[in-house]
Design a protein around this motif. Structure first.
Motif: not given
Length: 384
Positions: A168-182, A234-248
């Motif tokens: 499911e993680i791999k499918l989510f990472r490929k789904d641009k619309e799902a990632k946009r909603k995340l 979640c951000l790191g798991t689902l392919g948005l790990k570039h959001y992790q470090a700025p928030l931390v």
């Protein structure tokens, strides 16, 4: 009308009572949790300073201490288990994903595709994005939605939510619309915490115009630290790990440099930093934390032998040192708040409409520590 006033008065009373109880339980848990005394060495559950693969991390003997500055061993174990669980997710082999995609096993992905409603609240992803923005009482008091908005590979307190599977993680990472909603879900929670996303491409965040009020809420209701840990994971798991470090980095700056959010500081050091998957970014965050932690001799989140040698070198880097031109400085923060104020007012939605009847009754005593809720499993895996 009188009954309504009485109801909300009782609700506020129970919120205050449960908050005080949660704080007391948190302090007791920290007091009786085994702690790591770094003593200048690296924590055995942290591969941040190893050059090889994390699974080959050289392990050093763990020492326990009840000193002033302590690192939570359970937190270190939990973060190690999380990072291990994300290994191999970047391998995007086809391996019959297409055959599995339509079998209905991927509850979280279907929720983000708008094909499934959350349970028990019965809300779609669009319902959350359109009606919950700015509904701070709902976001604070309801505890069943966070597992749907930010799914991870660990269970939460809502047993009707679903953990992520590897496929499911791999499918989510490929789904641009799902990632946009995340990302929309991420913005929703940032607004709740008094923060806004400056740049989607870099993940830069800054204080929102309502930061003072929202920071007070963060300091008062410490269970939000658990939610933030889940969000970073979640951000790191689902392919948005570039959001992790700025928030931390934002939370480290607010707690260690700006002197805000003192009830978030321990979680930022124990959990947020070590949920960042990129090892080089994790190193920079630890260096930043070390430089602004007082007193430095009590810093236990990295090897002081390395950090003390790096401190002088890092002072010349703008990425680590807040300056008058840096968005981390007080003046820069205020400028961003002023620019954001009008946008924030336009995005506020009328809070006069109540949520749906199925929203669960808040109970902070049942808001178990998502950082430690999988602690038993983690302890079994601590030799990975």
């Amino acid at each position: 009308m009188a009954l309504r006033v009485l109801f909300f008065g009782l609700l506020r009373f129970f919120r205050t009572l449960t908050t005080l109880g949660w704080r007391a339980l948190s302090k007791l848990r920290l007091r009786y949790t085994p702690q790591i005394n770094m003593s200048g060495d690296e924590c055995e559950f942290d591969s941040t300073w190893e050059d090889g693969d994390e699974k080959n991390t050289y392990r050093k003997k763990v020492l326990y201490s009840h000193g002033r500055s302590r690192r939570n061993m359970c937190a270190a174990m939990d973060m190690q288990a999380f990072r291990h669980s994300c290994r191999g997710l970047d391998n995007t082999g086809d391996d019959d994903d297409a055959d599995e995609q339509d079998k209905g096993y991927f509850y979280n992905l279907e929720f983000y595709r708008g094909k499934l409603r959350s349970s028990p609240d019965g809300l779609s992803i669009n319902d959350f994005h359109q009606t919950w923005l700015g509904k701070y009482d709902w976001l604070e008091d309801v505890h069943s939605y966070i597992q749907w908005l930010f799914p991870i590979q660990e269970p939460g307190v809502n047993w009707r939510a679903h953990v992520l599977s590897k496929k499911e993680i791999k499918l989510f990472r490929k789904d641009k619309e799902a990632k946009r909603k995340l990302v929309q879900s991420y913005k929703l929670m940032l607004d709740f915490y008094g923060i806004y996303l400056v740049d989607e491409s870099t993940g830069e965040v800054a204080r929102a115009s309502n930061w003072k009020d929202r920071f007070r809420n963060l300091n008062r209701h410490t269970h939000n630290n658990l939610r933030i840990t889940r969000i970073v994971k979640c951000l790191g798991t689902l392919g948005l790990k570039h959001y992790q470090a700025p928030l931390v980095k934002f939370f480290l700056n607010e707690t260690l440099f700006m002197g805000q959010l003192q009830n978030v500081k321990q979680s930022a050091l124990d959990y947020f930093m070590f949920a960042v998957l990129d090892k080089s970014e994790r190193r920079e965050l630890v260096k930043f934390a070390y430089k602004h932690f007082k007193p430095q001799e009590h810093f236990v989140w990295g090897p002081r032998k390395i950090l003390s040698g790096q401190a002088a070198h890092c002072k010349n880097k703008n990425v680590d040192q807040p300056t008058d031109n840096n968005s981390s400085s007080a003046e820069g923060q205020q400028n961003r708040v002023n620019l954001h104020e009008s946008k924030h007012k336009m995005n506020k939605i009328d809070a006069s409409h109540p949520p749906k009847d199925e929203l669960v009754t808040p109970n902070k005593f049942t808001e178990t520590n998502s950082e430690n809720e999988n602690e038993v499993v983690v302890k079994k895996k601590n030799n990975i």
